[in-house]
Design an enzyme around this catalytic site. Structure first.
Site, mmCIF file in Angstrom:
data_model
loop_
_atom_site.group_PDB
_atom_site.id
_atom_site.type_symbol
_atom_site.label_atom_id
_atom_site.label_comp_id
_atom_site.label_asym_id
_atom_site.label_seq_id
_atom_site.Cartn_x
_atom_site.Cartn_y
_atom_site.Cartn_z
ATOM 1 N N SER A 261 0.850 -1.182 0.000
ATOM 2 C CA SER A 261 0.000 0.000 0.000
ATOM 3 C C SER A 261 0.889 1.237 0.000
ATOM 4 O O SER A 261 2.119 1.131 0.053
ATOM 5 C CB SER A 261 -0.885 0.015 1.253
ATOM 6 N N LYS A 262 0.248 2.374 -0.027
ATOM 7 C CA LYS A 262 0.987 3.643 -0.094
ATOM 8 C C LYS A 262 1.979 3.795 1.056
ATOM 9 O O LYS A 262 2.962 4.510 0.941
ATOM 10 C CB LYS A 262 -0.009 4.812 -0.051
ATOM 11 N N ARG A 263 1.695 3.129 2.171
ATOM 12 C CA ARG A 263 2.612 3.217 3.300
ATOM 13 C C ARG A 263 4.009 2.723 2.925
ATOM 14 O O ARG A 263 5.004 3.110 3.499
ATOM 15 C CB ARG A 263 2.105 2.376 4.476
ATOM 16 N N HIS A 264 4.065 1.812 1.968
ATOM 17 C CA HIS A 264 5.353 1.225 1.597
ATOM 18 C C HIS A 264 6.135 2.072 0.600
ATOM 19 O O HIS A 264 7.333 1.914 0.454
ATOM 20 C CB HIS A 264 5.138 -0.175 0.996
ATOM 21 N N GLY A 265 5.442 2.934 -0.120
ATOM 22 C CA GLY A 265 6.100 3.740 -1.150
ATOM 23 C C GLY A 265 5.135 3.927 -2.301
ATOM 24 O O GLY A 265 3.922 3.762 -2.134
#
Ligand code: GLU
Length: 492
Positions: free
Chosen positions: A252-256
Protein backbone atom coordinates in the site's frame (compact mmCIF):
# COMPACT_ATOMS: atom_id res chain seq x y z
CA UNK A 1 -10.45 -24.82 -26.74
CA UNK A 2 -9.25 -21.27 -27.31
CA UNK A 3 -7.74 -19.63 -24.25
CA UNK A 4 -9.39 -16.29 -23.50
CA UNK A 5 -8.60 -14.34 -20.38
CA UNK A 6 -9.19 -10.82 -19.22
CA UNK A 7 -8.21 -7.90 -17.05
CA UNK A 8 -11.40 -6.52 -15.54
CA UNK A 9 -10.58 -3.42 -13.52
CA UNK A 10 -13.14 -1.23 -11.81
CA UNK A 11 -12.25 2.39 -12.61
CA UNK A 12 -12.42 3.48 -8.99
CA UNK A 13 -8.75 4.28 -8.50
CA UNK A 14 -5.40 4.74 -10.20
CA UNK A 15 -3.71 1.77 -11.82
CA UNK A 16 -1.35 0.27 -9.27
CA UNK A 17 1.19 -2.51 -8.97
CA UNK A 18 -1.35 -5.19 -8.02
CA UNK A 19 -3.57 -4.38 -10.99
CA UNK A 20 -0.70 -4.31 -13.42
CA UNK A 21 0.50 -7.66 -12.11
CA UNK A 22 -2.95 -9.18 -12.78
CA UNK A 23 -3.09 -7.62 -16.24
CA UNK A 24 0.43 -8.72 -17.12
CA UNK A 25 -0.10 -12.32 -15.99
CA UNK A 26 -3.28 -12.50 -18.03
CA UNK A 27 -1.46 -11.01 -21.00
CA UNK A 28 1.43 -13.45 -20.69
CA UNK A 29 -0.84 -16.43 -20.18
CA UNK A 30 -2.91 -15.58 -23.25
CA UNK A 31 0.26 -15.05 -25.30
CA UNK A 32 1.81 -18.29 -24.06
CA UNK A 33 -1.28 -20.21 -25.17
CA UNK A 34 -1.85 -18.45 -28.47
CA UNK A 35 -5.06 -17.11 -26.94
CA UNK A 36 -6.73 -13.74 -26.53
CA UNK A 37 -6.32 -11.14 -23.81
CA UNK A 38 -9.33 -8.92 -23.21
CA UNK A 39 -9.91 -5.68 -21.34
CA UNK A 40 -13.29 -5.22 -19.71
CA UNK A 41 -14.28 -2.18 -17.69
CA UNK A 42 -16.29 -3.11 -14.63
CA UNK A 43 -17.83 0.28 -14.00
CA UNK A 44 -21.00 -0.71 -12.18
CA UNK A 45 -20.00 0.93 -8.91
CA UNK A 46 -21.31 4.34 -9.90
CA UNK A 47 -20.57 6.03 -6.59
CA UNK A 48 -16.83 5.40 -6.89
CA UNK A 49 -16.61 5.66 -10.69
CA UNK A 50 -14.52 8.48 -12.15
CA UNK A 51 -13.78 9.01 -15.83
CA UNK A 52 -10.31 10.22 -14.82
CA UNK A 53 -9.54 6.66 -13.69
CA UNK A 54 -10.58 5.32 -17.09
CA UNK A 55 -8.17 7.78 -18.71
CA UNK A 56 -5.49 6.75 -16.24
CA UNK A 57 -6.03 3.12 -17.25
CA UNK A 58 -5.52 3.89 -20.95
CA UNK A 59 -2.55 6.17 -20.30
CA UNK A 60 -0.90 3.57 -18.10
CA UNK A 61 -1.20 0.76 -20.62
CA UNK A 62 -0.12 3.05 -23.43
CA UNK A 63 3.00 3.88 -21.48
CA UNK A 64 3.61 0.22 -20.63
CA UNK A 65 2.90 -0.65 -24.27
CA UNK A 66 0.85 -3.61 -23.14
CA UNK A 67 -1.91 -4.32 -25.64
CA UNK A 68 -5.15 -6.23 -25.37
CA UNK A 69 -6.74 -8.08 -28.28
CA UNK A 70 -10.27 -6.94 -27.53
CA UNK A 71 -11.44 -4.04 -25.41
CA UNK A 72 -13.57 -0.91 -25.18
CA UNK A 73 -11.18 1.18 -27.26
CA UNK A 74 -10.59 -1.30 -30.07
CA UNK A 75 -13.81 -3.31 -29.99
CA UNK A 76 -14.07 -7.02 -30.71
CA UNK A 77 -16.63 -9.76 -31.31
CA UNK A 78 -17.84 -9.93 -27.68
CA UNK A 79 -18.45 -6.21 -27.09
CA UNK A 80 -19.43 -3.86 -25.70
CA UNK A 81 -16.58 -4.22 -23.20
CA UNK A 82 -17.88 -1.64 -20.74
CA UNK A 83 -20.38 -2.99 -18.24
CA UNK A 84 -22.48 0.17 -18.05
CA UNK A 85 -23.20 -0.35 -21.76
CA UNK A 86 -24.50 -3.87 -21.14
CA UNK A 87 -27.25 -3.18 -18.59
CA UNK A 88 -30.15 -4.84 -20.49
CA UNK A 89 -28.15 -8.06 -20.62
CA UNK A 90 -27.75 -8.27 -16.86
CA UNK A 91 -31.45 -7.68 -16.35
CA UNK A 92 -32.24 -10.40 -18.83
CA UNK A 93 -30.01 -12.90 -17.03
CA UNK A 94 -31.26 -11.89 -13.57
CA UNK A 95 -34.80 -12.48 -14.81
CA UNK A 96 -33.78 -15.82 -16.23
CA UNK A 97 -32.70 -16.85 -12.72
CA UNK A 98 -36.01 -15.59 -11.32
CA UNK A 99 -37.84 -17.81 -13.76
CA UNK A 100 -35.72 -20.79 -12.84
CA UNK A 101 -36.41 -20.20 -9.16
CA UNK A 102 -32.70 -19.57 -8.54
CA UNK A 103 -33.25 -15.95 -7.59
CA UNK A 104 -35.99 -13.91 -5.94
CA UNK A 105 -37.34 -10.38 -5.62
CA UNK A 106 -36.41 -8.58 -2.44
CA UNK A 107 -38.49 -5.61 -1.33
CA UNK A 108 -36.62 -4.75 1.84
CA UNK A 109 -35.99 -1.03 2.22
CA UNK A 110 -32.51 0.26 2.80
CA UNK A 111 -33.63 1.24 6.30
CA UNK A 112 -34.65 -2.30 7.11
CA UNK A 113 -31.42 -3.67 5.65
CA UNK A 114 -29.47 -1.32 7.85
CA UNK A 115 -31.35 -2.59 10.92
CA UNK A 116 -30.68 -6.17 9.89
CA UNK A 117 -27.02 -5.37 9.43
CA UNK A 118 -26.75 -3.87 12.90
CA UNK A 119 -28.62 -6.69 14.58
CA UNK A 120 -26.51 -9.27 12.79
CA UNK A 121 -23.33 -7.49 13.65
CA UNK A 122 -24.26 -7.69 17.32
CA UNK A 123 -24.84 -11.41 16.88
CA UNK A 124 -21.42 -11.67 15.18
CA UNK A 125 -22.82 -12.65 11.83
CA UNK A 126 -23.40 -10.67 8.69
CA UNK A 127 -25.45 -10.32 5.57
CA UNK A 128 -29.10 -10.45 4.69
CA UNK A 129 -31.61 -12.39 6.81
CA UNK A 130 -33.36 -13.87 3.72
CA UNK A 131 -36.72 -12.39 4.70
CA UNK A 132 -38.04 -12.12 1.10
CA UNK A 133 -36.79 -15.55 0.06
CA UNK A 134 -40.10 -17.15 0.94
CA UNK A 135 -42.51 -14.70 -0.67
CA UNK A 136 -44.47 -16.77 -3.22
CA UNK A 137 -43.08 -16.10 -6.71
CA UNK A 138 -46.42 -14.99 -8.20
CA UNK A 139 -47.04 -12.52 -5.38
CA UNK A 140 -43.52 -11.11 -5.68
CA UNK A 141 -43.89 -10.74 -9.46
CA UNK A 142 -47.15 -8.87 -8.97
CA UNK A 143 -45.62 -6.48 -6.42
CA UNK A 144 -42.71 -5.78 -8.76
CA UNK A 145 -45.05 -5.23 -11.70
CA UNK A 146 -47.06 -2.81 -9.54
CA UNK A 147 -43.99 -0.63 -9.23
CA UNK A 148 -42.74 -1.54 -5.77
CA UNK A 149 -38.96 -0.98 -5.66
CA UNK A 150 -37.01 -4.22 -5.56
CA UNK A 151 -33.66 -5.87 -5.91
CA UNK A 152 -33.08 -9.36 -7.24
CA UNK A 153 -31.19 -11.73 -4.96
CA UNK A 154 -29.54 -15.06 -5.59
CA UNK A 155 -31.16 -17.98 -3.79
CA UNK A 156 -28.13 -19.76 -2.42
CA UNK A 157 -28.88 -23.49 -2.06
CA UNK A 158 -28.57 -24.11 1.67
CA UNK A 159 -27.25 -27.18 3.44
CA UNK A 160 -24.77 -27.95 0.68
CA UNK A 161 -21.16 -27.27 -0.15
CA UNK A 162 -19.60 -25.68 -3.19
CA UNK A 163 -16.37 -27.03 -4.49
CA UNK A 164 -14.00 -25.88 -7.19
CA UNK A 165 -10.41 -26.48 -8.09
CA UNK A 166 -8.14 -23.49 -8.19
CA UNK A 167 -5.28 -23.99 -10.62
CA UNK A 168 -2.79 -22.77 -8.04
CA UNK A 169 -4.39 -23.42 -4.65
CA UNK A 170 -5.95 -26.78 -5.41
CA UNK A 171 -9.37 -27.89 -4.15
CA UNK A 172 -11.41 -25.26 -2.39
CA UNK A 173 -14.61 -26.09 -0.56
CA UNK A 174 -17.09 -23.75 1.09
CA UNK A 175 -20.26 -24.53 2.97
CA UNK A 176 -23.00 -22.64 1.18
CA UNK A 177 -24.40 -21.50 4.51
CA UNK A 178 -21.13 -19.61 5.03
CA UNK A 179 -21.30 -17.86 1.67
CA UNK A 180 -22.60 -14.27 1.69
CA UNK A 181 -26.33 -14.94 2.35
CA UNK A 182 -28.34 -14.41 -0.83
CA UNK A 183 -26.40 -11.50 -2.30
CA UNK A 184 -28.04 -8.91 -4.50
CA UNK A 185 -27.57 -9.57 -8.22
CA UNK A 186 -29.53 -6.63 -9.62
CA UNK A 187 -29.82 -3.40 -7.67
CA UNK A 188 -32.97 -1.30 -7.46
CA UNK A 189 -31.48 1.21 -9.94
CA UNK A 190 -31.18 -1.55 -12.53
CA UNK A 191 -27.42 -1.86 -12.21
CA UNK A 192 -25.97 -5.31 -11.64
CA UNK A 193 -23.66 -6.04 -8.74
CA UNK A 194 -20.09 -7.09 -9.37
CA UNK A 195 -20.99 -10.78 -8.97
CA UNK A 196 -23.72 -10.94 -11.59
CA UNK A 197 -21.98 -8.74 -14.15
CA UNK A 198 -18.67 -10.51 -13.70
CA UNK A 199 -20.13 -14.00 -14.17
CA UNK A 200 -22.44 -13.08 -17.06
CA UNK A 201 -19.64 -11.27 -18.88
CA UNK A 202 -17.05 -13.97 -18.35
CA UNK A 203 -19.57 -16.39 -19.82
CA UNK A 204 -20.68 -14.23 -22.75
CA UNK A 205 -17.13 -13.19 -23.55
CA UNK A 206 -16.02 -16.81 -23.66
CA UNK A 207 -13.48 -16.39 -20.85
CA UNK A 208 -11.75 -19.73 -20.33
CA UNK A 209 -9.43 -18.72 -17.49
CA UNK A 210 -9.92 -16.26 -14.66
CA UNK A 211 -6.55 -15.14 -13.30
CA UNK A 212 -7.13 -12.64 -10.53
CA UNK A 213 -5.68 -11.62 -7.20
CA UNK A 214 -6.28 -13.82 -4.19
CA UNK A 215 -8.39 -11.15 -2.55
CA UNK A 216 -11.18 -12.28 -4.87
CA UNK A 217 -11.00 -15.89 -3.72
CA UNK A 218 -13.82 -15.40 -1.22
CA UNK A 219 -16.15 -14.32 -4.05
CA UNK A 220 -15.45 -17.40 -6.11
CA UNK A 221 -17.76 -19.90 -4.33
CA UNK A 222 -20.56 -17.44 -4.95
CA UNK A 223 -19.57 -17.18 -8.61
CA UNK A 224 -19.49 -20.95 -8.93
CA UNK A 225 -22.98 -21.13 -7.41
CA UNK A 226 -24.10 -18.55 -9.98
CA UNK A 227 -22.59 -20.48 -12.89
CA UNK A 228 -24.40 -23.61 -11.71
CA UNK A 229 -27.66 -21.69 -11.26
CA UNK A 230 -27.44 -20.70 -14.91
CA UNK A 231 -26.47 -24.25 -15.87
CA UNK A 232 -23.07 -23.08 -17.13
CA UNK A 233 -19.65 -24.64 -16.71
CA UNK A 234 -17.41 -22.28 -14.69
CA UNK A 235 -14.12 -21.17 -16.23
CA UNK A 236 -10.83 -22.32 -14.76
CA UNK A 237 -9.85 -20.17 -11.77
CA UNK A 238 -6.35 -19.24 -10.75
CA UNK A 239 -6.02 -16.87 -7.82
CA UNK A 240 -2.70 -15.11 -7.93
CA UNK A 241 -0.59 -14.67 -4.80
CA UNK A 242 -0.97 -11.34 -3.07
CA UNK A 243 1.68 -8.65 -3.44
CA UNK A 244 3.03 -7.62 -0.04
CA UNK A 245 5.37 -4.98 1.28
CA UNK A 246 8.60 -5.99 3.02
CA UNK A 247 6.74 -6.01 6.35
CA UNK A 248 4.38 -8.76 5.18
CA UNK A 249 1.37 -6.44 4.94
CA UNK A 250 -0.54 -5.91 1.71
CA UNK A 251 1.37 -3.48 -0.51
CA UNK A 252 0.00 0.00 0.00
CA UNK A 253 0.99 3.64 -0.09
CA UNK A 254 2.61 3.22 3.30
CA UNK A 255 5.35 1.23 1.60
CA UNK A 256 6.10 3.74 -1.15
CA UNK A 257 4.82 4.46 -4.63
CA UNK A 258 2.15 2.03 -5.74
CA UNK A 259 0.42 3.87 -8.58
CA UNK A 260 2.06 3.35 -11.94
CA UNK A 261 1.77 7.07 -12.56
CA UNK A 262 4.09 7.71 -9.68
CA UNK A 263 6.71 5.24 -10.92
CA UNK A 264 6.47 6.89 -14.33
CA UNK A 265 6.99 10.33 -12.83
CA UNK A 266 10.02 9.20 -10.85
CA UNK A 267 11.60 7.99 -14.05
CA UNK A 268 11.12 4.26 -14.05
CA UNK A 269 11.15 2.66 -17.47
CA UNK A 270 8.11 0.62 -18.47
CA UNK A 271 10.25 -2.34 -19.55
CA UNK A 272 11.94 -2.48 -16.15
CA UNK A 273 8.64 -2.27 -14.31
CA UNK A 274 7.08 -5.01 -16.44
CA UNK A 275 10.14 -7.23 -16.10
CA UNK A 276 10.11 -6.88 -12.32
CA UNK A 277 6.35 -7.26 -11.94
CA UNK A 278 6.38 -10.37 -14.15
CA UNK A 279 8.56 -12.06 -11.54
CA UNK A 280 6.28 -11.20 -8.62
CA UNK A 281 4.96 -14.61 -7.71
CA UNK A 282 6.57 -16.53 -10.56
CA UNK A 283 10.01 -17.92 -11.15
CA UNK A 284 11.63 -19.00 -14.37
CA UNK A 285 15.33 -19.60 -14.85
CA UNK A 286 17.60 -19.72 -11.82
CA UNK A 287 19.97 -16.76 -11.86
CA UNK A 288 18.35 -14.97 -14.78
CA UNK A 289 16.69 -11.63 -14.08
CA UNK A 290 16.32 -9.81 -17.35
CA UNK A 291 13.57 -10.96 -19.70
CA UNK A 292 11.93 -9.31 -22.66
CA UNK A 293 8.15 -9.43 -22.83
CA UNK A 294 8.42 -11.91 -25.71
CA UNK A 295 10.65 -14.21 -23.67
CA UNK A 296 8.27 -14.02 -20.73
CA UNK A 297 5.35 -14.81 -22.98
CA UNK A 298 7.15 -17.92 -24.22
CA UNK A 299 8.08 -19.06 -20.73
CA UNK A 300 4.91 -18.22 -18.83
CA UNK A 301 3.12 -21.16 -17.35
CA UNK A 302 0.60 -21.47 -14.55
CA UNK A 303 2.82 -24.27 -13.21
CA UNK A 304 5.57 -21.78 -12.52
CA UNK A 305 3.48 -19.62 -10.22
CA UNK A 306 4.29 -19.60 -6.51
CA UNK A 307 1.60 -20.12 -3.93
CA UNK A 308 3.25 -17.90 -1.37
CA UNK A 309 2.61 -14.20 -1.52
CA UNK A 310 5.12 -12.08 -3.41
CA UNK A 311 7.15 -9.39 -1.70
CA UNK A 312 7.56 -6.12 -3.53
CA UNK A 313 11.13 -4.97 -3.15
CA UNK A 314 11.64 -1.34 -4.13
CA UNK A 315 15.42 -1.77 -4.13
CA UNK A 316 15.19 -4.66 -6.56
CA UNK A 317 12.97 -2.63 -8.87
CA UNK A 318 15.51 0.18 -8.72
CA UNK A 319 18.20 -2.30 -9.70
CA UNK A 320 16.10 -3.45 -12.66
CA UNK A 321 15.60 0.11 -13.74
CA UNK A 322 19.32 0.76 -13.63
CA UNK A 323 19.88 -2.29 -15.83
CA UNK A 324 17.35 -1.07 -18.38
CA UNK A 325 18.82 2.43 -18.34
CA UNK A 326 22.23 0.96 -19.21
CA UNK A 327 20.71 -0.87 -22.17
CA UNK A 328 19.58 2.40 -23.78
CA UNK A 329 21.68 4.18 -26.37
CA UNK A 330 22.80 7.69 -25.46
CA UNK A 331 20.21 9.13 -27.82
CA UNK A 332 17.37 7.03 -26.38
CA UNK A 333 18.34 7.83 -22.83
CA UNK A 334 18.68 11.55 -23.53
CA UNK A 335 15.23 11.60 -25.14
CA UNK A 336 13.71 9.79 -22.15
CA UNK A 337 15.47 12.00 -19.62
CA UNK A 338 14.81 15.29 -21.45
CA UNK A 339 11.42 16.00 -19.86
CA UNK A 340 13.04 15.63 -16.42
CA UNK A 341 15.87 17.95 -17.46
CA UNK A 342 13.41 20.59 -18.68
CA UNK A 343 11.31 20.34 -15.56
CA UNK A 344 14.39 20.70 -13.38
CA UNK A 345 15.42 23.78 -15.35
CA UNK A 346 18.71 22.21 -16.40
CA UNK A 347 19.00 24.54 -19.41
CA UNK A 348 17.85 27.69 -17.68
CA UNK A 349 14.54 28.36 -16.01
CA UNK A 350 12.20 25.44 -15.28
CA UNK A 351 10.54 24.48 -18.54
CA UNK A 352 13.16 26.20 -20.71
CA UNK A 353 13.59 24.14 -23.84
CA UNK A 354 17.30 24.87 -24.14
CA UNK A 355 19.27 25.48 -27.30
CA UNK A 356 20.25 22.85 -29.85
CA UNK A 357 23.74 22.94 -28.31
CA UNK A 358 22.32 22.31 -24.83
CA UNK A 359 20.45 19.30 -26.08
CA UNK A 360 23.46 17.97 -27.96
CA UNK A 361 25.57 18.43 -24.83
CA UNK A 362 22.90 16.63 -22.82
CA UNK A 363 23.06 13.64 -25.18
CA UNK A 364 26.85 13.70 -25.12
CA UNK A 365 26.75 13.65 -21.31
CA UNK A 366 24.77 10.40 -21.12
CA UNK A 367 27.87 8.15 -20.96
CA UNK A 368 28.90 10.05 -17.83
CA UNK A 369 25.86 9.00 -15.83
CA UNK A 370 24.50 5.90 -17.55
CA UNK A 371 26.22 3.52 -15.13
CA UNK A 372 25.43 5.65 -12.13
CA UNK A 373 21.70 6.26 -12.03
CA UNK A 374 18.73 4.09 -11.15
CA UNK A 375 15.96 6.27 -12.54
CA UNK A 376 15.54 9.09 -15.00
CA UNK A 377 14.57 11.67 -12.38
CA UNK A 378 18.11 11.47 -10.95
CA UNK A 379 19.83 12.50 -14.17
CA UNK A 380 19.39 16.31 -14.19
CA UNK A 381 20.69 16.61 -10.63
CA UNK A 382 23.85 14.76 -11.60
CA UNK A 383 24.55 16.88 -14.68
CA UNK A 384 23.76 20.37 -13.45
CA UNK A 385 27.47 21.35 -13.30
CA UNK A 386 27.77 20.95 -17.08
CA UNK A 387 25.09 23.53 -17.81
CA UNK A 388 25.42 26.09 -15.04
CA UNK A 389 28.55 27.34 -13.35
CA UNK A 390 28.64 25.60 -9.98
CA UNK A 391 29.58 27.81 -7.03
CA UNK A 392 33.22 27.37 -6.05
CA UNK A 393 33.28 25.13 -2.97
CA UNK A 394 35.01 26.18 0.25
CA UNK A 395 38.79 25.65 0.32
CA UNK A 396 38.57 22.62 2.64
CA UNK A 397 36.68 20.71 -0.04
CA UNK A 398 39.69 20.78 -2.35
CA UNK A 399 42.23 19.38 0.06
CA UNK A 400 43.09 15.68 -0.40
CA UNK A 401 43.46 13.55 2.72
CA UNK A 402 46.75 14.06 4.50
CA UNK A 403 47.45 17.15 2.41
CA UNK A 404 47.28 20.86 3.14
CA UNK A 405 46.32 24.10 1.47
CA UNK A 406 49.76 24.98 0.07
CA UNK A 407 50.21 21.52 -1.36
CA UNK A 408 46.66 21.58 -2.76
CA UNK A 409 47.29 24.84 -4.62
CA UNK A 410 50.38 23.26 -6.13
CA UNK A 411 48.42 20.18 -7.15
CA UNK A 412 45.70 22.27 -8.77
CA UNK A 413 48.28 24.32 -10.65
CA UNK A 414 49.68 21.08 -12.03
CA UNK A 415 46.15 20.11 -12.97
CA UNK A 416 45.77 23.45 -14.71
CA UNK A 417 48.88 22.72 -16.78
CA UNK A 418 47.32 19.63 -18.30
CA UNK A 419 43.71 20.81 -18.56
CA UNK A 420 44.05 21.98 -22.16
CA UNK A 421 45.45 18.71 -23.50
CA UNK A 422 43.00 16.70 -21.33
CA UNK A 423 40.05 18.35 -23.06
CA UNK A 424 41.18 16.81 -26.36
CA UNK A 425 41.98 13.28 -25.18
CA UNK A 426 39.93 10.12 -24.82
CA UNK A 427 39.77 8.38 -21.43
CA UNK A 428 42.73 6.07 -22.02
CA UNK A 429 44.95 8.84 -23.30
CA UNK A 430 43.87 11.15 -20.49
CA UNK A 431 44.58 8.44 -17.92
CA UNK A 432 48.10 7.95 -19.33
CA UNK A 433 48.79 11.67 -19.29
CA UNK A 434 47.73 12.24 -15.67
CA UNK A 435 49.64 9.15 -14.50
CA UNK A 436 52.78 10.33 -16.17
CA UNK A 437 52.36 13.80 -14.75
CA UNK A 438 51.75 12.51 -11.22
CA UNK A 439 54.94 10.47 -11.49
CA UNK A 440 57.11 13.35 -12.65
CA UNK A 441 55.69 15.54 -9.88
CA UNK A 442 56.13 12.76 -7.34
CA UNK A 443 52.51 12.98 -6.14
CA UNK A 444 49.78 10.40 -5.77
CA UNK A 445 47.41 10.15 -8.71
CA UNK A 446 44.37 10.58 -6.46
CA UNK A 447 45.87 13.69 -4.92
CA UNK A 448 46.44 15.23 -8.32
CA UNK A 449 42.89 14.49 -9.41
CA UNK A 450 40.96 15.55 -6.30
CA UNK A 451 41.43 19.35 -6.47
CA UNK A 452 41.01 19.24 -10.22
CA UNK A 453 37.72 17.37 -9.86
CA UNK A 454 36.39 19.77 -7.24
CA UNK A 455 37.38 22.77 -9.37
CA UNK A 456 35.85 21.45 -12.60
CA UNK A 457 32.68 19.77 -11.29
CA UNK A 458 32.12 21.70 -8.07
CA UNK A 459 32.04 18.54 -5.93
CA UNK A 460 34.29 15.82 -4.49
CA UNK A 461 31.99 13.14 -5.84
CA UNK A 462 31.00 13.61 -9.46
CA UNK A 463 30.58 11.88 -12.79
CA UNK A 464 33.89 10.94 -14.46
CA UNK A 465 36.36 13.81 -14.52
CA UNK A 466 37.97 13.31 -17.93
CA UNK A 467 34.61 13.09 -19.66
CA UNK A 468 33.51 16.23 -17.82
CA UNK A 469 36.58 18.19 -18.94
CA UNK A 470 36.05 16.97 -22.51
CA UNK A 471 32.43 18.07 -22.51
CA UNK A 472 33.10 21.42 -20.88
CA UNK A 473 36.04 22.11 -23.19
CA UNK A 474 39.41 23.64 -22.34
CA UNK A 475 38.21 27.19 -21.96
CA UNK A 476 35.41 26.59 -19.47
CA UNK A 477 37.51 24.09 -17.53
CA UNK A 478 40.35 26.59 -17.22
CA UNK A 479 37.99 29.33 -16.08
CA UNK A 480 36.70 27.07 -13.28
CA UNK A 481 40.21 26.10 -12.26
CA UNK A 482 41.22 29.76 -12.11
CA UNK A 483 38.19 30.67 -10.04
CA UNK A 484 39.09 27.85 -7.66
CA UNK A 485 42.72 28.97 -7.46
CA UNK A 486 41.44 32.42 -6.61
CA UNK A 487 39.43 31.08 -3.66
CA UNK A 488 42.29 28.90 -2.46
CA UNK A 489 44.92 31.59 -2.61
CA UNK A 490 42.70 33.95 -0.63
CA UNK A 491 42.70 31.39 2.16
CA UNK A 492 46.44 31.24 2.28
N1 GLU B 1 -13.65 -5.61 -11.11
C1 GLU B 1 -12.85 -6.49 -10.31
C2 GLU B 1 -11.59 -5.73 -9.94
O1 GLU B 1 -11.67 -4.56 -9.76
C3 GLU B 1 -12.55 -7.74 -11.09
C4 GLU B 1 -12.13 -8.93 -10.29
C5 GLU B 1 -12.08 -10.12 -11.20
O2 GLU B 1 -11.09 -10.22 -11.93
O3 GLU B 1 -13.02 -10.87 -11.23
O4 GLU B 1 -10.50 -6.22 -9.82
Amino acid sequence: MEVRDRYAPSPTGLQHIGGIRTALFNYLFARSQGGKFILRLEDTDRTRFDQAFVQNLYDTFDWLDLKWDEGPDIGGPAGPYIQSERLPLYRKYAEELLEKGEAYYCFCSSRRLEEVRKAREEAHSSGYDRRCRDIPAAEAARRAADGEPYTIRLKIPLGQSTRFTDRLLGDVEWKNDDVNPDPVLLKSDGFPTYHLANVVDDRLMGISHVLRAQEWLSSTPLHVILYRAFGWEPPEFCHLPMVMGQDGKKLSKRHGATSIDEFHRQGYLPQALLNYVALLGASYEEGKDIYTLEELARKFSLDKLNKASAVFDYKKLEWYNGQYIRMKTDEELAALALPYALEAGLFGQAGSEGSAEDRAAFTAAMPLIKERVSFLGEIPGKLGYLFKEPPVPAAAEFIPRKSDLTQTIKLLKTGRDIAVPLAGLNDTEAEALVKQRAETEGVKLGDLLMPLRVAVTGARVSPPLFGSIRLLGAERSLARIDAALGVLSKEQ
